[in-house]
Scaffold this active site. Structure first.
Site, PDB file in Angstrom:
ATOM      1  CB  SER A 232      -4.518 -32.440  11.622  1.00 29.42           C
ATOM      2  OG  SER A 232      -5.458 -32.038  12.578  1.00 29.42           O
ATOM      3  CG  ASP A 364     -11.210 -37.316  12.469  1.00 29.66           C
ATOM      4  OD1 ASP A 364     -11.216 -36.859  13.634  1.00 29.66           O
ATOM      5  OD2 ASP A 364     -10.377 -36.966  11.619  1.00 29.66           O
ATOM      6  CG  HIS A 392      -7.678 -36.362  13.908  1.00 33.31           C
ATOM      7  ND1 HIS A 392      -8.324 -35.648  12.920  1.00 33.31           N
ATOM      8  CD2 HIS A 392      -6.612 -35.605  14.284  1.00 33.31           C
ATOM      9  CE1 HIS A 392      -7.678 -34.512  12.710  1.00 33.31           C
ATOM     10  NE2 HIS A 392      -6.631 -34.465  13.515  1.00 33.31           N
TER      11      HIS A 392
END
Length: 449
Positions: A232, A364, A392
């Site tokens: 991320s 996502d 995600h």
């Protein structure tokens, strides 16, 4: 078509590959000159789970990206991927402190009762359950320096995360217990039970700290080969770093997971859906506010931030509001928009000269599916793996918290190390066209005069 292929938890892998991916071959002329291998070939032959068209089935109750993502937030998964860490303190020459957590599974971390456990004066004491998983290295501990040649993986976590996150522990546990790697987690300032000592946090383009960390680790472990994996926002920092380093890279291979390549588009996307605006963005904003409150006294040493905190902290609800009022100005940007546009890591992809794999799920719900495919396909060093589902940083295989990506990604790094790094294979640049590495500079990166 089989029935399971119609199920929403059925996963399909799709690769986006450059027309002429970098081939690695021996520089020894005595070797067979035609013997070479590319990253896609290495995946197809050794890690079929990541091959183009590969399929699998994720946890049946998590039927979309929202549920895959939310499941990781609702549970800590403490009974799986158990890892013990010892923490090293980094004192940055540009001010402040950071922490690096080294995995020490299977090694004795007990001290004699007469020996007092070392705790840095600037950092908190580990209490309760944390004490079972964490302890500090003293600065003179001999284990912080070694001449061994074991490969080491450096992991960068997501927003306000750290070495404790289950998605991080999944990789740390797999690669240290199955593949004989060393592993450490680079914790961003103020994250994972660490204290800041200057009124500064971090952002998706702040590469100064990881650059210093990598250089420090290379001095401590001069014979090791280093690998990287970012999740991320940590993937954003890692990608920016690799693009800036370009052919000066000190990393053998890197993997980006759920990277918000375009911070501006991601900020728009997360607020464009009901789930994003009502759940994800407020939840991430809450985590950022908690981090600020944990370090309030130090942050308020800067009078500008103290004024913002006093006037606006209680009004902040989303990540964008936080970045607009705090992150952007903290790093010299006018607002969140200027920060997002400058620090977006897709802009640094042309500069990458490290073998680089990006893993992303099409569903996502935080980053969205708008990916820098053209930039990735234009760089022979880079490769994109898209999955039809996974959310995600999710990809849960079952209720226990087992992650689909953990084993194949770790196996890939092991195979890359054994088949390319150890054998001394080098990229063959003779017949490839590399993109211009002179990317838009990140405004906050320190540069030599």
């Amino acid at each position: 078509m089989r029935l399971k292929e119609l199920l929403p938890n059925f996963l399909i892998v799709h690769q986006e590959v450059p027309e002429d991916p970098i081939a690695f071959k021996s520089t020894d002329k005595r070797e067979n000159e035609n013997k070479e291998i590319t990253i896609p070939e290495l995946i197809d032959t050794k890690v079929p789970e990541l091959a183009d068209g590969a399929t699998d089935t994720l946890y049946g109750l998590l039927v979309n990206g929202h549920l895959q993502t939310a499941y990781g937030s609702f549970r800590h998964f403490d009974n799986i991927y158990k890892v013990q860490y010892k923490r090293m303190i980094i004192k940055y020459p540009h001010g402040g402190e950071g922490t690096v957590d080294f995995a020490v599974n299977g090694r004795s971390t007990k001290r004699r009762k007469v020996e007092k456990e070392y705790v840095p004066t600037s950092q908190p004491v580990f209490n309760g359950n944390l004490k079972r998983r964490y302890s500090y290295y003293s600065p003179d501990d001999p284990k912080l320096n070694s001449d061994d040649a074991k490969p080491m993986l450096i992991i960068l976590h997501g927003l306000t995360g750290g070495s404790r996150e289950s998605y991080v522990r999944a990789i740390v546990h797999e690669i240290t217990t199955k593949y004989d790697f060393e592993a450490c987690v680079f914790n961003a300032r103020g994250c994972c039970y660490s204290a800041i000592t200057t009124p500064l946090l971090y952002n998706g383009g702040w590469t100064n700290d990881i650059r210093y960390c990598v250089n420090d680790l290379r001095k401590r472990f001069p014979n090791r080969k280093f690998y990287m994996m970012g999740f991320s926002l940590g993937a954003s920092i890692m990608t920016n770093y690799l693009g800036e380093e370009s052919d000066r890279t000190k990393i053998e291979c890197a993997i980006s997971v759920s990277n918000p390549f375009d911070l501006y588009n991601s900020a728009y996307f997360i607020n464009s859906t009901p789930m994003g605006s009502r759940f994800y963005s407020p939840a991430l904003g809450h985590n950022l506010l908690r981090m600020v409150r944990n370090h309030l006294s130090t942050l308020e040493e800067n009078p500008d931030f103290k004024d913002v905190i006093e006037k606006h902290l209680k009004k902040i609800r989303t990540v964008r509001q936080f970045d607009n009022l705090l992150t952007g100005p903290m790093f010299g940007y006018k607002n969140a928009e200027e920060y997002y546009k400058n620090a977006s890591s897709y802009k640094r992809i042309p500069g990458i000269r490290t073998p680089f794999i990006a893993l992303h799920a099409q569903d996502d719900p935080i980053v969205g599916g708008d990916l820098p495919i053209d930039q990735i396909k234009s760089n022979p060093y880079t490769l994109l793996l898209e999955t039809s589902t996974g959310g995600h940083v999710g990809w849960f295989k079952d209720r226990s918290g087992r992650r689909w990506y953990a084993e194949p990604l770790c196996r890939f790094l092991k195979i890359f190390h054994d088949e390319i790094t150890v054998k001394g294979l080098k990229p063959d640049l003779e017949n490839v066209q590399l993109p211009d590495p002179n990317c838009e500079p990140i405004a906050t990166t320190f540069r030599a005069n």
